[in-house]
Write a protein that holds these residues in place. Structure first.
Motif, PDB file in Angstrom:
ATOM      1  N   LEU A  57      16.854   9.329   7.915  1.00  0.00           N
ATOM      2  CA  LEU A  57      16.563   8.093   8.320  1.00  0.00           C
ATOM      3  C   LEU A  57      15.106   7.821   7.894  1.00  0.00           C
ATOM      4  O   LEU A  57      14.239   8.575   7.416  1.00  0.00           O
ATOM      5  CB  LEU A  57      16.486   7.973   9.900  1.00  0.00           C
ATOM      6  N   SER A  58      14.946   6.432   7.704  1.00  0.00           N
ATOM      7  CA  SER A  58      13.394   5.887   7.381  1.00  0.00           C
ATOM      8  C   SER A  58      13.372   4.605   8.229  1.00  0.00           C
ATOM      9  O   SER A  58      14.294   3.988   8.549  1.00  0.00           O
ATOM     10  CB  SER A  58      13.438   5.596   5.921  1.00  0.00           C
ATOM     11  N   SER A  59      12.284   3.849   7.963  1.00  0.00           N
ATOM     12  CA  SER A  59      11.921   2.697   8.586  1.00  0.00           C
ATOM     13  C   SER A  59      11.891   1.463   7.677  1.00  0.00           C
ATOM     14  O   SER A  59      11.245   1.355   6.493  1.00  0.00           O
ATOM     15  CB  SER A  59      10.489   2.650   9.189  1.00  0.00           C
ATOM     16  N   PRO A  60      12.668   0.418   7.865  1.00  0.00           N
ATOM     17  CA  PRO A  60      12.825  -0.582   7.123  1.00  0.00           C
ATOM     18  C   PRO A  60      11.370  -1.721   7.292  1.00  0.00           C
ATOM     19  O   PRO A  60      11.447  -2.458   6.478  1.00  0.00           O
ATOM     20  CB  PRO A  60      13.988  -1.604   7.787  1.00  0.00           C
ATOM     21  N   LEU A  61      10.684  -1.062   8.114  1.00  0.00           N
ATOM     22  CA  LEU A  61       9.236  -1.760   8.235  1.00  0.00           C
ATOM     23  C   LEU A  61       8.113  -1.033   7.407  1.00  0.00           C
ATOM     24  O   LEU A  61       6.903  -1.662   7.463  1.00  0.00           O
ATOM     25  CB  LEU A  61       8.871  -1.823   9.506  1.00  0.00           C
ATOM     26  N   ALA A  62       8.540  -0.193   6.699  1.00  0.00           N
ATOM     27  CA  ALA A  62       7.414   0.666   6.052  1.00  0.00           C
ATOM     28  C   ALA A  62       7.130  -0.155   4.568  1.00  0.00           C
ATOM     29  O   ALA A  62       7.758  -1.173   3.885  1.00  0.00           O
ATOM     30  CB  ALA A  62       8.022   1.837   5.420  1.00  0.00           C
ATOM     31  N   PRO A  63       5.626   0.222   4.376  1.00  0.00           N
ATOM     32  CA  PRO A  63       5.211  -0.743   2.964  1.00  0.00           C
ATOM     33  C   PRO A  63       5.875  -0.435   1.830  1.00  0.00           C
ATOM     34  O   PRO A  63       6.891   0.607   1.611  1.00  0.00           O
ATOM     35  CB  PRO A  63       3.501   0.105   2.826  1.00  0.00           C
ATOM     36  N   ALA A  64       6.076  -1.020   0.738  1.00  0.00           N
ATOM     37  CA  ALA A  64       6.987  -0.882  -0.509  1.00  0.00           C
ATOM     38  C   ALA A  64       6.682   0.378  -1.192  1.00  0.00           C
ATOM     39  O   ALA A  64       7.668   0.885  -1.568  1.00  0.00           O
ATOM     40  CB  ALA A  64       6.588  -2.144  -1.351  1.00  0.00           C
ATOM     41  N   GLU A  65       5.427   0.836  -1.338  1.00  0.00           N
ATOM     42  CA  GLU A  65       5.404   2.115  -1.985  1.00  0.00           C
ATOM     43  C   GLU A  65       6.075   3.345  -1.084  1.00  0.00           C
ATOM     44  O   GLU A  65       6.624   4.296  -1.653  1.00  0.00           O
ATOM     45  CB  GLU A  65       3.988   2.205  -2.263  1.00  0.00           C
ATOM     46  N   THR A  66       6.013   3.215   0.114  1.00  0.00           N
ATOM     47  CA  THR A  66       6.377   4.201   1.120  1.00  0.00           C
ATOM     48  C   THR A  66       7.910   4.281   0.875  1.00  0.00           C
ATOM     49  O   THR A  66       8.519   5.199   0.588  1.00  0.00           O
ATOM     50  CB  THR A  66       6.059   4.046   2.422  1.00  0.00           C
ATOM     51  N   LYS A  67       8.380   3.083   0.592  1.00  0.00           N
ATOM     52  CA  LYS A  67      10.010   2.996   0.726  1.00  0.00           C
ATOM     53  C   LYS A  67      10.351   3.475  -0.691  1.00  0.00           C
ATOM     54  O   LYS A  67      11.583   4.258  -0.696  1.00  0.00           O
ATOM     55  CB  LYS A  67      10.322   1.513   0.881  1.00  0.00           C
ATOM     56  N   ARG A  68       9.763   3.132  -1.590  1.00  0.00           N
ATOM     57  CA  ARG A  68       9.975   3.920  -3.054  1.00  0.00           C
ATOM     58  C   ARG A  68       9.909   5.373  -2.822  1.00  0.00           C
ATOM     59  O   ARG A  68      10.945   5.902  -3.338  1.00  0.00           O
ATOM     60  CB  ARG A  68       8.943   3.337  -4.240  1.00  0.00           C
ATOM     61  N   GLN A  69       8.972   6.173  -2.506  1.00  0.00           N
ATOM     62  CA  GLN A  69       8.628   7.252  -2.310  1.00  0.00           C
ATOM     63  C   GLN A  69       9.936   8.046  -1.395  1.00  0.00           C
ATOM     64  O   GLN A  69      10.676   8.990  -1.633  1.00  0.00           O
ATOM     65  CB  GLN A  69       7.439   7.921  -1.671  1.00  0.00           C
ATOM     66  N   VAL A  70      10.230   7.334  -0.284  1.00  0.00           N
ATOM     67  CA  VAL A  70      11.593   7.897   0.551  1.00  0.00           C
ATOM     68  C   VAL A  70      12.668   7.776  -0.369  1.00  0.00           C
ATOM     69  O   VAL A  70      13.359   8.865  -0.312  1.00  0.00           O
ATOM     70  CB  VAL A  70      11.450   6.793   1.933  1.00  0.00           C
ATOM     71  N   THR A  71      12.784   6.878  -1.092  1.00  0.00           N
ATOM     72  CA  THR A  71      14.227   6.648  -1.866  1.00  0.00           C
ATOM     73  C   THR A  71      14.393   7.813  -2.889  1.00  0.00           C
ATOM     74  O   THR A  71      15.235   8.546  -2.972  1.00  0.00           O
ATOM     75  CB  THR A  71      14.217   5.148  -2.439  1.00  0.00           C
ATOM     76  N   LEU A  72      13.141   7.959  -3.626  1.00  0.00           N
ATOM     77  CA  LEU A  72      13.139   9.250  -4.491  1.00  0.00           C
ATOM     78  C   LEU A  72      13.404  10.448  -3.917  1.00  0.00           C
ATOM     79  O   LEU A  72      14.145  11.140  -4.311  1.00  0.00           O
ATOM     80  CB  LEU A  72      11.807   9.036  -5.182  1.00  0.00           C
ATOM     81  N   PHE A  73      12.698  10.838  -2.623  1.00  0.00           N
ATOM     82  CA  PHE A  73      12.991  12.059  -2.122  1.00  0.00           C
ATOM     83  C   PHE A  73      14.360  12.155  -1.470  1.00  0.00           C
ATOM     84  O   PHE A  73      14.944  13.259  -1.872  1.00  0.00           O
ATOM     85  CB  PHE A  73      11.991  12.412  -1.167  1.00  0.00           C
ATOM     86  N   ILE A  74      15.088  11.090  -0.918  1.00  0.00           N
ATOM     87  CA  ILE A  74      16.316  11.283  -0.678  1.00  0.00           C
ATOM     88  C   ILE A  74      17.286  11.289  -1.622  1.00  0.00           C
ATOM     89  O   ILE A  74      18.362  12.273  -1.464  1.00  0.00           O
ATOM     90  CB  ILE A  74      16.470  10.224   0.301  1.00  0.00           C
ATOM     91  N   GLU A  75      17.106  10.833  -2.797  1.00  0.00           N
ATOM     92  CA  GLU A  75      17.987  10.889  -4.046  1.00  0.00           C
ATOM     93  C   GLU A  75      17.928  12.365  -4.553  1.00  0.00           C
ATOM     94  O   GLU A  75      18.764  12.941  -4.873  1.00  0.00           O
ATOM     95  CB  GLU A  75      17.484  10.019  -5.047  1.00  0.00           C
TER      96      GLU A  75
END
Length: 304
Positions: free
Chosen positions: A235-253
């Motif tokens: 899970l992750s937060s839709p409210l996170a900053p753009a760079e955090t969202k990018r890092q989250v996506t890369l790690f989950i991938e």
């Protein structure tokens, strides 16, 4: 800005500080989880992922059980939550503060107890029948009353027989309540000759560490659809900053990639005893029933 409100209730203290830091350099992610962190899988995954990056970086682990991991995400203590309860994940997503990516690996609940099986639950036809037999015998049963996914799974089992021994005020002296983490709860039950509900990864991790010697498995999942499957979702937060969202996506991938899944499938104690199952496997291919710890290995009756 205050975090959104939620229907998910807290159960005890919520941890906000990292229990461990993996790698070195700038922190790019904060990951919340309980069991995978405690067994060492999260460290193995993080270090392998960090080794693929062009520059040094670090990832922190914040240790909470499943629902508290969700609340840590809500309160911005973590960027990725690895959790085990589908109903609460759906609640968080409906409330608008969490996005569910789906499964990343699978753990497995187990009913565990002394090898001698003094109650004879080996003859039970189901886990809830086994717990009812334990209640009738008043043999010691150890229960984690900590708000974890394990606690709620155990409550479900008791509920099948319309039992709720945790509600007794001293009358159920056989029912021992604690707030111990999974490993400590298992070790205590092993030493006391008690039954309990635990998970495969904790059982095998403590076997490999030589911390238990007297426990066996009576019930465990036998297929991907079994009631005792304990699948971990990201899970992750839709409210996170753009760079955090990018890092989250890369790690989950990475987690769901062939490389990440190889780390998960290869994490075990030797002789084929993997702690977790991969997305492709869906359920552990090796069953623990009737085996026992011996010399840091899980040994089946044929080789005892």
């Amino acid at each position: 800005m205050a975090p959104p409100t939620t229907a998910i209730a807290s159960h005890g203290d919520l941890e906000s500080k990292p229990k461990a830091i993996y790698g070195s350099g700038k922190t790019i992610l904060r990951i919340g989880n309980g069991g995978a962190g405690a067994t060492g899988l999260l460290e193995a995954l993080c270090l392998d992922y960090l080794s693929t990056l062009p520059e040094p970086a670090s990832i922190t682990w914040v240790a909470n059980h499943s629902r508290h991991t969700q609340l840590a995400l809500l309160n911005d203590y973590i960027d990725i939550a690895l959790t085990y309860e589908r109903k609460e994940e759906a609640v968080a997503e409906a409330e608008g503060w969490s996005i569910t990516y789906g499964p990343v690996f699978h753990d497995h609940f187990c009913v565990v107890g002394p090898v001698s099986d003094p109650v004879g639950i080996r003859s039970a036809r189901s886990p809830h029948e086994a717990l009812a037999m334990i209640a009738r015998s008043r043999h010691p049963f150890h229960s984690r009353r900590d708000g974890s996914a394990t606690m709620y799974k155990e409550e479900d089992l008791w509920g099948f027989s319309s039992l709720a021994p945790w509600e007794s005020d001293g009358e159920a002296d056989w029912f021992k309540k604690s707030h111990l983490p999974p490993a400590e709860a298992l070790i205590g039950a092993d030493q006391a000759g008690a039954y309990l509900v635990t998970d495969r990864s904790t059982l095998l991790r403590q076997t490999g560490l030589g911390m238990i010697s007297n426990s066996t498995v009576f019930f465990e999942p036998t297929s991907r659809y079994h009631y005792f499957m304990n699948s971990c979702y990201a899970l992750s937060s839709p409210l996170a900053p753009a760079e955090t969202k990018r890092q989250v996506t890369l790690f989950i991938e990475y987690l769901t990639s062939p490389r990440g899944q190889r780390v998960i499938g290869g994490y075990g104690i030797g002789d084929g005893w993997a702690l977790f199952a991969t997305l492709e496997e869906k359920c552990a291919g090796t069953l623990l029933r009737r085996g026992r710890p011996k010399g840091g290995r899980w040994v089946m009756p044929s080789v005892l």
